[in-house]
Write a protein that holds these residues in place. Structure first.
Motif, PDB file in Angstrom:
ATOM      1  N   ARG A 124       0.827  -1.296   0.040  1.00 25.83           N
ATOM      2  CA  ARG A 124       0.113  -0.046  -0.066  1.00 25.83           C
ATOM      3  C   ARG A 124       0.776   1.405  -0.008  1.00 25.83           C
ATOM      4  O   ARG A 124       0.495   2.101  -0.753  1.00 25.83           O
ATOM      5  CB  ARG A 124      -0.865   0.124   1.250  1.00 25.83           C
ATOM      6  CG  ARG A 124      -2.259  -0.766   1.168  1.00 25.83           C
ATOM      7  CD  ARG A 124      -2.855  -0.887   2.511  1.00 25.83           C
ATOM      8  NE  ARG A 124      -2.319  -1.262   3.453  1.00 25.83           N
ATOM      9  CZ  ARG A 124      -1.998  -0.818   4.656  1.00 25.83           C
ATOM     10  NH1 ARG A 124      -2.511   0.602   4.693  1.00 25.83           N
ATOM     11  NH2 ARG A 124      -1.420  -1.394   5.621  1.00 25.83           N
ATOM     12  N   ASP A 125       1.813   1.264   0.632  1.00 22.87           N
ATOM     13  CA  ASP A 125       3.008   2.608   0.885  1.00 22.87           C
ATOM     14  C   ASP A 125       4.162   2.336   0.090  1.00 22.87           C
ATOM     15  O   ASP A 125       4.858   3.267   0.195  1.00 22.87           O
ATOM     16  CB  ASP A 125       3.095   2.692   2.431  1.00 22.87           C
ATOM     17  CG  ASP A 125       1.694   2.814   3.105  1.00 22.87           C
ATOM     18  OD1 ASP A 125       0.579   3.495   2.663  1.00 22.87           O
ATOM     19  OD2 ASP A 125       1.581   2.372   4.091  1.00 22.87           O
ATOM     20  N   ASN A 126       4.472   1.317  -0.382  1.00 15.33           N
ATOM     21  CA  ASN A 126       5.830   0.924  -1.029  1.00 15.33           C
ATOM     22  C   ASN A 126       5.963   0.084  -2.190  1.00 15.33           C
ATOM     23  O   ASN A 126       4.844  -0.734  -2.079  1.00 15.33           O
ATOM     24  CB  ASN A 126       6.876   1.225   0.084  1.00 15.33           C
ATOM     25  CG  ASN A 126       6.860   0.072   0.978  1.00 15.33           C
ATOM     26  OD1 ASN A 126       6.462  -1.070   0.743  1.00 15.33           O
ATOM     27  ND2 ASN A 126       6.934   0.124   2.301  1.00 15.33           N
TER      28      ASN A 126
END
Length: 270
Positions: free
Chosen positions: A264-266
């Motif tokens: 989701r973030d990376n």
């Protein structure tokens, strides 16, 4: 025929697959969602449930029987989608399972568990993809045809070497080892294999314009590991979080990371 984007998701009558269907039904984009399940009765029940929850959704949800361990089932699903729609815009290879706990309980031998893990998580997914690629190549979606694989945070070799997860911690000296210390070897190995399989499809379909991703949704509170309550105690996330992430990838919000394993973030390291 339909003007909606045609999307097929395997293993979608429960867990992350079902939550992804729910998430897509809440999108402003209209989809024809083919909810795949091994058991047609369960797939039909899941469709009725999501239709009742989102009666005003612009999307349409339909059940389809597909067991990725069964080539005949895969071929029948292909013939159904081919005859009814003639193309496919998005294939989400979501179906997967953990069998390592069944070794400790004596329900499967080690060979049975490892073979089954690879058959479901990797081989079956490969055959499903190979069978349906001709329909993806007939997509005329402005968003481009998409091929998604649901992988695992436990599949990264880089982080395993660094010991970033509890399952990467050394087991105490001696033999036999406790079942918990034996870990999830067959599952994570199969998912690591899936990551390379994803890269192969990136190579094979690059000139065809198919956007290929592996999605690592995080540890979710589902029945995948057989004990949702234990997963919750370990910090597992609500599966709707993972489902919304899958929807974002379908809708092009991570296109800068095409061809990679994404979180989701990376971007998840190999």
């Amino acid at each position: 025929m339909t003007s909606n984007q045609i999307l097929l998701i395997t293993g979608a009558n429960t867990g992350l697959g079902y939550e992804t269907v729910r998430s897509l039904c809440q999108s402003s984009t209209a989809y024809t969602i083919l909810l795949g399940g091994r058991d047609m009765t369960k797939a039909e029940a899941a469709v009725k449930q999501v239709q009742a929850e989102f009666p005003n959704s612009p999307s349409t949800v339909k059940p389809i029987q597909v067991d990725i361990e069964d080539d005949t089932s895969i071929n029948k699903a292909f013939e159904k989608v081919s005859s009814e729609y003639g193309y496919l815009d998005v294939l989400i290879n979501n179906a997967g399972a953990q069998f390592d706990p069944l070794i400790a309980s004596g329900k499967l031998t080690m060979r049975e568990a490892w073979n089954k893990s690879w058959d479901v998580n990797t081989t079956g997914t490969q055959i499903m993809t190979y069978t349906f690629v001709p329909l993806l190549l007939k997509s005329s979606s402005n968003n481009g045809p998409r091929l998604l694989f649901i992988t695992s945070g436990t599949s990264t070799l880089t982080e395993a070497e660094k010991g970033m997860l509890w399952i990467d911690q050394p087991a105490p000296k001696g033999w036999p080892k406790e079942p918990m210390r034996i870990g999830l070897g067959s599952y994570r190995s199969a998912k690591t294999g899936m990551n390379m399989m994803m890269r192969e499809w990136v190579r094979i379909l690059k000139e065809d314009g198919v956007k290929v991703f592996a999605i690592s949704p995080g540890m979710l509170v589902t029945g995948l590991g057989g004990n949702p309550e234990l997963i919750k105690k370990m910090g597992g996330l609500d599966p709707t979080i993972g489902a919304n992430f899958v929807k974002d990838v379908v809708e092009g919000k991570r296109d800068q990371d095409v061809g990679k394993v994404i979180r989701r973030d990376n971007v998840q390291p190999w």
